[in-house]
Design an enzyme around this catalytic site. Structure first.
Site, PDB file in Angstrom:
ATOM      1  N   ASP A  93       3.972  72.224 -10.365  1.00  0.00           N
ATOM      2  CA  ASP A  93       4.219  73.535  -9.773  1.00  0.00           C
ATOM      3  C   ASP A  93       2.941  74.301  -9.515  1.00  0.00           C
ATOM      4  O   ASP A  93       1.843  73.782  -9.653  1.00  0.00           O
ATOM      5  CB  ASP A  93       5.266  74.335 -10.559  1.00  0.00           C
ATOM      6  CG  ASP A  93       4.996  74.359 -12.029  1.00  0.00           C
ATOM      7  OD1 ASP A  93       3.809  74.426 -12.391  1.00  0.00           O
ATOM      8  OD2 ASP A  93       5.955  74.302 -12.808  1.00  0.00           O
TER       9      ASP A  93
ATOM     10  N   LYS B 238       6.591  77.679  -5.315  1.00  0.00           N
ATOM     11  CA  LYS B 238       6.072  78.278  -4.092  1.00  0.00           C
ATOM     12  C   LYS B 238       5.018  79.286  -4.461  1.00  0.00           C
ATOM     13  O   LYS B 238       4.997  79.798  -5.560  1.00  0.00           O
ATOM     14  CB  LYS B 238       7.201  79.009  -3.336  1.00  0.00           C
ATOM     15  CG  LYS B 238       7.983  78.134  -2.420  1.00  0.00           C
ATOM     16  CD  LYS B 238       8.866  79.016  -1.546  1.00  0.00           C
ATOM     17  CE  LYS B 238       9.976  78.216  -0.922  1.00  0.00           C
ATOM     18  NZ  LYS B 238      11.031  79.071  -0.417  1.00  0.00           N
TER      19      LYS B 238
ATOM     20  N   MET C  46       2.956  86.911 -17.334  1.00  0.00           N
ATOM     21  CA  MET C  46       3.920  87.250 -16.272  1.00  0.00           C
ATOM     22  C   MET C  46       4.165  88.763 -16.196  1.00  0.00           C
ATOM     23  O   MET C  46       5.256  89.191 -15.866  1.00  0.00           O
ATOM     24  CB  MET C  46       5.272  86.551 -16.521  1.00  0.00           C
ATOM     25  CG  MET C  46       5.162  85.058 -16.699  1.00  0.00           C
ATOM     26  SD  MET C  46       6.754  84.290 -17.098  1.00  0.00           S
ATOM     27  CE  MET C  46       6.980  84.802 -18.786  1.00  0.00           C
TER      28      MET C  46
HETATM   29  N1  SAH Z   1       2.913  77.723 -19.675  1.00  0.00           N
HETATM   30  C1  SAH Z   1       1.868  78.619 -19.199  1.00  0.00           C
HETATM   31  C2  SAH Z   1       2.394  80.009 -18.916  1.00  0.00           C
HETATM   32  C3  SAH Z   1       3.470  80.065 -17.870  1.00  0.00           C
HETATM   33  S1  SAH Z   1       3.953  81.709 -17.502  1.00  0.00           S
HETATM   34  C4  SAH Z   1       0.724  78.649 -20.205  1.00  0.00           C
HETATM   35  O1  SAH Z   1       0.866  78.146 -21.340  1.00  0.00           O
HETATM   36  O2  SAH Z   1      -0.347  79.138 -19.847  1.00  0.00           O
HETATM   37  C5  SAH Z   1       2.844  82.091 -16.175  1.00  0.00           C
HETATM   38  C6  SAH Z   1       1.893  83.187 -16.599  1.00  0.00           C
HETATM   39  O3  SAH Z   1       0.783  82.652 -17.301  1.00  0.00           O
HETATM   40  C7  SAH Z   1       1.281  83.941 -15.459  1.00  0.00           C
HETATM   41  O4  SAH Z   1       2.145  84.945 -14.982  1.00  0.00           O
HETATM   42  C8  SAH Z   1       0.054  84.535 -16.112  1.00  0.00           C
HETATM   43  O5  SAH Z   1       0.380  85.665 -16.895  1.00  0.00           O
HETATM   44  C9  SAH Z   1      -0.356  83.440 -17.063  1.00  0.00           C
HETATM   45  N2  SAH Z   1      -1.418  82.582 -16.501  1.00  0.00           N
HETATM   46  C10 SAH Z   1      -1.349  81.256 -16.261  1.00  0.00           C
HETATM   47  N3  SAH Z   1      -2.521  80.778 -15.800  1.00  0.00           N
HETATM   48  C11 SAH Z   1      -3.363  81.835 -15.755  1.00  0.00           C
HETATM   49  C12 SAH Z   1      -4.728  81.999 -15.373  1.00  0.00           C
HETATM   50  N4  SAH Z   1      -5.467  80.970 -14.952  1.00  0.00           N
HETATM   51  N5  SAH Z   1      -5.263  83.245 -15.461  1.00  0.00           N
HETATM   52  C13 SAH Z   1      -4.543  84.275 -15.885  1.00  0.00           C
HETATM   53  N6  SAH Z   1      -3.254  84.185 -16.266  1.00  0.00           N
HETATM   54  C14 SAH Z   1      -2.668  82.991 -16.209  1.00  0.00           C
END
Ligand code: SAH
Length: 244
Positions: free
Chosen positions: A34, A56, A170
């Protein structure tokens, strides 16, 4: 017997992929990925590997989870080695548990490959440790997806009065409500917080402020982004390293 690997892709920097994830990506017959997984990872796949995209650009219109579950299942009927590649860690707001349960109910073998979650690594690349001796003894990772004003909110806002670090994933679109709510429960208006966008990538942006001014300062910052609230944010002054 086919096997599905629910695999964490890490936060963005491809070198933060685990060796195990790297191995299954190379072995995969199909990779279901994704939006948040670094697309460069796909270049490591063997020739002939199929790629299935289930997200998307606009996070609000992703494929419904039921359809993703079914897509993974259908691919397990077709291929031996199925990699489900997810941003960060599959079990940190990644719905990996739901995907695993769906496979369990259908007798499909699976393995979980944890990934480096953005919740910890993105602050680290901004020079912000999530705990620090004498500053924060714990940290919480909280969904910012639902508005704090929602009547049925399950988030224990009253517990956020302490100086423990709070990391909202998020939550960018709810930043005004989140910062307001934290002031309402008694945090000082000048309490430190930061918004970190596209963390661990060359496009990383860090905006530092207070609960009072962070909305204004973070205006226009692109997603994905997380919000970190806590006195640890002040350590960035000394510990910032990545953007230097
Ligand atoms: N499973 C993922 C999180 C999924 S929820 C994890 O463990 O990181 C998706 C959220 O993760 C986004 O809305 C944002 O808040 C955060 N996120 C993921 N990658 C990011 C990045 N490179 N920089 C900042 N926030 C990030």
């Amino acid at each position: 017997m086919s096997k599905v690997y629910l695999t964490g892709a890490g936060p963005g920097d491809m070198e933060l992929l685990t060796m195990k994830a790297f191995r299954v990506v190379k072995e995969a017959d199909v990779i279901i990925y994704d939006r948040l997984a670094n697309p460069d990872i796909l270049k490591e796949a063997k020739s002939g590997c199929e790629f299935v995209y289930v997200g998307k650009e606009d996070g609000r219109h992703i494929m419904p989870q039921d359809d993703i579950n079914e897509t993974i299942y259908q691919n397990s009927l077709k291929y031996e080695t199925v990699v489900r590649l997810k941003g960060g860690d599959p079990f940190v707001f990644g719905r990996g548990g739901e995907e695993a349960a769906y496979l369990f109910e259908r007798n499909v073998g699976f393995e979980i490959i944890p990934g480096i979650t953005s919740a910890i690594s993105v602050p680290a690349y901004a020079g912000i440790p999530v705990t620090h001796r004498g500053v924060a003894v714990s940290f919480r990772v909280v969904t910012g997806h639902e508005s704090p004003n929602k009547k049925t909110s399950q988030i224990p806002w009253e517990n956020f009065k302490t100086d423990d670090t709070i990391i909202f994933l998020m939550g960018l679109h709810n930043l005004p409500q989140i910062s307001q709510k934290l002031i309402e429960i008694g945090k000082p208006a000048d309490y430190p917080c930061a918004v970190i966008s596209k963390g661990t990538t060359p496009d990383q942006t860090v905006v530092v402020g207070t609960l009072e001014n962070i909305v204004e300062r973070a205006e226009g910052v692109p997603t994905p982004a997380l919000i970190i609230v806590g006195k640890v944010v002040e350590l960035r002054e000394q510990l910032e390293w990545f953007q230097k």
